[in-house]
Design a protein around this motif. Structure first.
Motif, short mmCIF file in Angstrom:
data_model
loop_
_atom_site.label_atom_id
_atom_site.label_comp_id
_atom_site.label_asym_id
_atom_site.label_seq_id
_atom_site.Cartn_x
_atom_site.Cartn_y
_atom_site.Cartn_z
N HIS A 1 0.83 -1.20 0.00
CA HIS A 1 0.00 0.00 0.00
C HIS A 1 0.87 1.26 0.00
O HIS A 1 0.56 2.22 -0.73
N LEU A 2 1.91 1.25 0.79
CA LEU A 2 2.79 2.42 0.86
C LEU A 2 3.56 2.62 -0.44
O LEU A 2 3.75 3.76 -0.89
N VAL A 3 3.98 1.51 -1.04
CA VAL A 3 4.67 1.62 -2.34
C VAL A 3 3.73 2.17 -3.39
O VAL A 3 4.10 3.05 -4.19
N LEU A 4 2.48 1.67 -3.41
CA LEU A 4 1.51 2.16 -4.38
C LEU A 4 1.19 3.63 -4.14
O LEU A 4 1.03 4.41 -5.09
N GLN A 5 1.11 4.02 -2.87
CA GLN A 5 0.87 5.42 -2.55
C GLN A 5 2.00 6.31 -3.08
O GLN A 5 1.75 7.37 -3.67
N THR A 6 3.24 5.86 -2.89
CA THR A 6 4.39 6.63 -3.39
C THR A 6 4.34 6.75 -4.91
O THR A 6 4.59 7.83 -5.46
N GLN A 7 4.00 5.66 -5.59
CA GLN A 7 3.91 5.70 -7.05
C GLN A 7 2.81 6.66 -7.50
O GLN A 7 3.00 7.42 -8.46
N THR A 8 1.67 6.61 -6.81
CA THR A 8 0.55 7.49 -7.17
C THR A 8 0.92 8.96 -6.97
O THR A 8 0.65 9.81 -7.83
N MET A 9 1.55 9.25 -5.83
CA MET A 9 1.92 10.64 -5.54
C MET A 9 2.99 11.14 -6.51
O MET A 9 2.99 12.30 -6.91
N GLN B 1 -4.55 27.01 -9.55
CA GLN B 1 -5.50 25.89 -9.62
C GLN B 1 -4.78 24.56 -9.71
O GLN B 1 -5.19 23.57 -9.08
N VAL B 2 -3.72 24.49 -10.49
CA VAL B 2 -2.92 23.27 -10.59
C VAL B 2 -2.34 22.90 -9.24
O VAL B 2 -2.39 21.73 -8.82
N GLU B 3 -1.79 23.88 -8.53
CA GLU B 3 -1.21 23.61 -7.22
C GLU B 3 -2.27 23.13 -6.23
O GLU B 3 -2.04 22.19 -5.45
N SER B 4 -3.45 23.77 -6.27
CA SER B 4 -4.53 23.38 -5.36
C SER B 4 -5.02 21.96 -5.64
O SER B 4 -5.21 21.15 -4.72
N SER C 1 -4.81 18.54 -3.30
CA SER C 1 -6.02 17.78 -3.00
C SER C 1 -5.88 16.32 -3.40
O SER C 1 -6.27 15.41 -2.64
N LEU C 2 -5.32 16.06 -4.58
CA LEU C 2 -5.14 14.69 -5.05
C LEU C 2 -4.16 13.92 -4.17
O LEU C 2 -4.38 12.74 -3.85
N ILE C 3 -3.09 14.58 -3.75
CA ILE C 3 -2.11 13.92 -2.88
C ILE C 3 -2.73 13.59 -1.53
O ILE C 3 -2.52 12.50 -0.97
N GLN C 4 -3.53 14.51 -0.98
CA GLN C 4 -4.18 14.27 0.30
C GLN C 4 -5.19 13.13 0.20
O GLN C 4 -5.29 12.28 1.09
#
Length: 202
Positions: A110-118, A156-159, A163-166
């Motif tokens: 899960h943590l590896v997948l989270q890192t890849q997603t972020m 907007q990109v930064e916001s 949001s996506l990372i959170q």
């Protein structure tokens, strides 16, 4: 009085025998159903793939209650057969140890997948920010694309990136708690069943 007492005494073993058979059928049905479900998700096997392992472990956690109930009913139905109870009890102990230990792999994946997603989210955000910066420095850009509009797009990109990372972090935490919790609880339950079964054979 004597005839009534005898009738009651004779009927009890029949009720117990029927109950044991019903629990045997239910237990076998639950276990076979669990195995079939797991085989469906495990085929084709690819344990080296992160996504495959995650889906497989998640499905085990979601359906582990079926395994637990089936094993409990099967153990109850075999209490009068110590030669079968002991192997089943040992199997319960083994499964009860393996399930919680699999949580280590589940959390890691899960943590590896989270890192890849972020990382993917961050890369996409940087690409968009680069395009905006190029547009800001491009003298030939359309007049309707004002510096203020570009600054709004950058904000907007930064916001959206934040949001996506959170959301990725929150989803990972929820998945870990839910799936690992199921594996640990069912694992402890199987260990308890195993200890109970072994005591019945002593």
């Amino acid at each position: 009085m004597t005839s009534m007492s005898n009738a009651t005494y004779v009927s009890l073993p029949r009720a117990n025998s029927h109950t044991s058979k019903i629990f045997l059928i239910l237990g076998l049905a639950c276990i076979v159903g669990f195995v079939i479900n797991m085989a469906t998700f495990a085929i084709p096997p690819n344990p080296m793939a992160l996504e495959w392992r995650l889906v497989f472990l998640q499905q085990i956690g979601n359906r582990s209650i079926l395994l637990f109930l089936g094993t409990a009913m099967l153990l109850y139905s075999l209490l009068d057969l110590p030669s079968l109870v002991k192997p089943l009890a040992l199997a319960c102990l083994i499964m009860g140890i393996v399930l919680p230990l699999s949580c280590v792999l589940l959390v890691r994946d899960h943590l590896v997948l989270q890192t890849q997603t972020m990382t993917s989210i961050d890369n996409q955000a940087q690409a968009l920010q680069t395009q905006i910066q190029i547009a800001e420095n491009d003298p030939s850009r359309p007049t309707e694309v004002t510096p203020e509009l570009l600054q709004q797009a950058m904000a907007q990109v930064e916001s959206q990136t934040d949001s996506l990372i959170q959301n990725a972090r929150n989803n990972t935490t929820k998945s870990i708690v839910a799936n690992a919790g199921n594996l640990i609880v069912i694992g402890l339950g199987l260990i308890s069943l195993g200890r109970f079964g072994i005591k019945q054979t002593v």
